[in-house]
Design an enzyme around this catalytic site. Structure first.
Site, mmCIF file in Angstrom:
data_model
loop_
_atom_site.group_PDB
_atom_site.id
_atom_site.type_symbol
_atom_site.label_atom_id
_atom_site.label_comp_id
_atom_site.label_asym_id
_atom_site.label_seq_id
_atom_site.Cartn_x
_atom_site.Cartn_y
_atom_site.Cartn_z
ATOM 1 N N LYS A 184 -10.397 -22.246 30.437
ATOM 2 C CA LYS A 184 -10.618 -21.063 29.776
ATOM 3 C C LYS A 184 -11.977 -20.930 29.844
ATOM 4 C CE LYS A 184 -6.548 -21.651 29.149
ATOM 5 N NZ LYS A 184 -5.614 -21.873 28.293
HETATM 6 C C1 LIG Z 1 -4.432 -22.398 28.720
HETATM 7 C C2 LIG Z 1 -3.343 -21.456 28.211
HETATM 8 C C3 LIG Z 1 -2.117 -22.687 26.327
HETATM 9 C C4 LIG Z 1 -1.366 -23.840 26.253
HETATM 10 O O1 LIG Z 1 -3.248 -23.964 26.417
HETATM 11 P P1 LIG Z 1 -3.802 -26.715 26.867
HETATM 12 O O2 LIG Z 1 -5.136 -26.098 26.468
HETATM 13 O O3 LIG Z 1 -3.755 -26.555 28.580
HETATM 14 O O4 LIG Z 1 -2.731 -27.122 26.442
HETATM 15 C C5 LIG Z 1 -1.220 -21.626 25.738
HETATM 16 N N1 LIG Z 1 -1.440 -20.485 26.163
HETATM 17 C C6 LIG Z 1 -1.659 -19.777 27.113
HETATM 18 C C7 LIG Z 1 -1.801 -18.509 27.262
HETATM 19 C C8 LIG Z 1 -2.638 -20.458 27.965
HETATM 20 O O5 LIG Z 1 -3.458 -20.068 28.628
#
Ligand SMILES: *Cc1c(COP(=O)(O)O)cnc(C)c1O
Length: 377
Positions: A184
């Protein structure tokens, strides 16, 4: 695989490493002052009233859904075109996810019109996803939800640094969840943040983040508390100090990194203009996107696997965001989502990260053009 251009790559600076090392040297590892400091910075950054750091984006989504009061008998409108965690978070509470189609193949976000048609007497909330960091139809969804007495929640996992008319995404609804997973924009490895404008909501999230306990280990360490009660059925969704310190350090660079992503996005669009390709997620007036993803949609009838294999042979990594959740065994059912299915069969995510060199960007452009020409001839 030794990629010449990976899909995403974590950029670490000396400041980040120093912050983490200092944390380990401080002798305090679990949630404490560095977490509180990161939360303060994230409040300042997003303009929300409160930010609560947790162990993952999924934990942030779960707590958001729980504190919003979702439960058995409730329906929650959600896109199928998202990471499965968005939908799981609804299901954890016992509420029923109701999948709604996206706006168009180049607009892979919840259609407000389709949402309105899906509202029933049981609809309790809409959980919108800021796909790729784009605002999508968030303003239309906010007014729809207000008009129909439905809660608006946001999955802002992609949206760290995204603002619409100066307002940070994730602050349009009652609460939202950010992710700090490895790929991210604000990555620390594993981590998440709940953001809300409601202090009572925030207090409940804080409580459930740590077992429903009335005093934290840190409070007792400082001598501010000697005992505690447990007043709710909570979880261990705490983040730890090294990751909170890393998050704070990286937050200072986030806007610069997103600016680099914006330049890459613009370069891709310029180079791909006029090709037989649909470019998704085009920016709109007033949007300052996080540019989390760059997605192309191949022409109808293209062999996407062949396209991706040719790029992989060039050591360029691609992905698909996302295989739709309604097609996964755990959430399967009867659904009519023609736009989602058309997009999902043809979309390809190209590499996008702040540390991408011009040479890497040009390599992706060159390989994409060559592969398209080949596929067409
Ligand atoms: C990455 C992601 C999540 C989950 O986040 P984590 O930190 O990996 O638990 C939820 N929704 C979306 C759209 C994502 O891209």
């Amino acid at each position: 695989m030794n990629w010449r251009v990976p899909l995403a790559e974590f950029v670490i600076a000396d400041d980040d490493l120093d912050a983490v090392v200092a944390t380990y040297r401080s002798g305090w590892l679990t949630m404490g002052p560095r977490t509180a400091e990161f939360e303060r910075l994230f409040v300042e950054y997003t303009g929300a009233a409160a930010a609560i750091a947790v162990s993952s984006g999924t934990a942030a989504l779960h707590l958001t859904c729980l504190v919003a009061g979702l439960g058995p008998g409730d329906e929650v409108i959600v896109p199928s075109l998202t990471f499965v965690a968005t939908v799981n978070a609804i299901a954890y509470t016992g509420a029923r996810p109701v999948f709604v189609d996206i706006a168009a193949v180049d607009q892979p976000w919840l259609s407000a019109t389709a949402c309105e048609q899906a509202i029933t007497a049981r609809t309790r909330a809409v959980l919108a996803v800021a796909f790729g960091g784009h605002s999508g139809e968030i303003e239309a969804l906010a007014s729809l939800c207000e008009r129909r007495g439905v809660l608006l929640l946001e999955d802002a996992a992609h949206a760290a640094g995204s603002r619409l008319h100066g307002r940070h995404l994730g602050t349009f609804g009652a609460a939202s969840a950010f992710s700090m997973f490895s790929n991210k924009n604000l990555a620390v490895g594993e981590g998440g943040v709940v953001v809300t404008s409601d202090e009572a909501f925030a207090a409940q999230v804080r409580l459930l983040r740590s077992h429903g306990m009335t005093a934290m280990t840190w409070d007792r360490h400082r001598g501010h508390a000697t005992d505690y009660d447990v007043v709710a059925l909570g979880y261990n969704y705490r983040i730890d100090e090294p990751r909170a310190a890393l998050a704070a350090s990286r937050l200072a660079r986030l806007d610069d990194e997103n600016t680099r992503r914006a330049r890459i996005d613009a370069f891709y669009r310029e180079e791909f203009a006029g090709l037989d390709l649909t470019l998704a997620l085009a920016a709109v007036d007033g949007l300052e996107s996080s540019y989390h993803l760059f997605v192309i949609v191949l022409p109808e009838g293209s062999d996407r696997s062949a396209f991706r294999e040719r790029l992989a042979a060039d050591r360029i990594q691609t992905s698909v965001h996302y295989p739709p959740v309604h097609e996964m065994t755990v959430h399967a059912g009867e659904h009519e989502l023609p736009v989602t299915e058309s997009y999902a069969a043809r979309a390809v995510t190209l590499p996008m990260f702040a540390g991408m060199t011009d040479t890497q960007v040009e390599a992706v452009v060159g390989a994409t053009k060559a592969t398209l020409a080949h596929v067409r001839s």
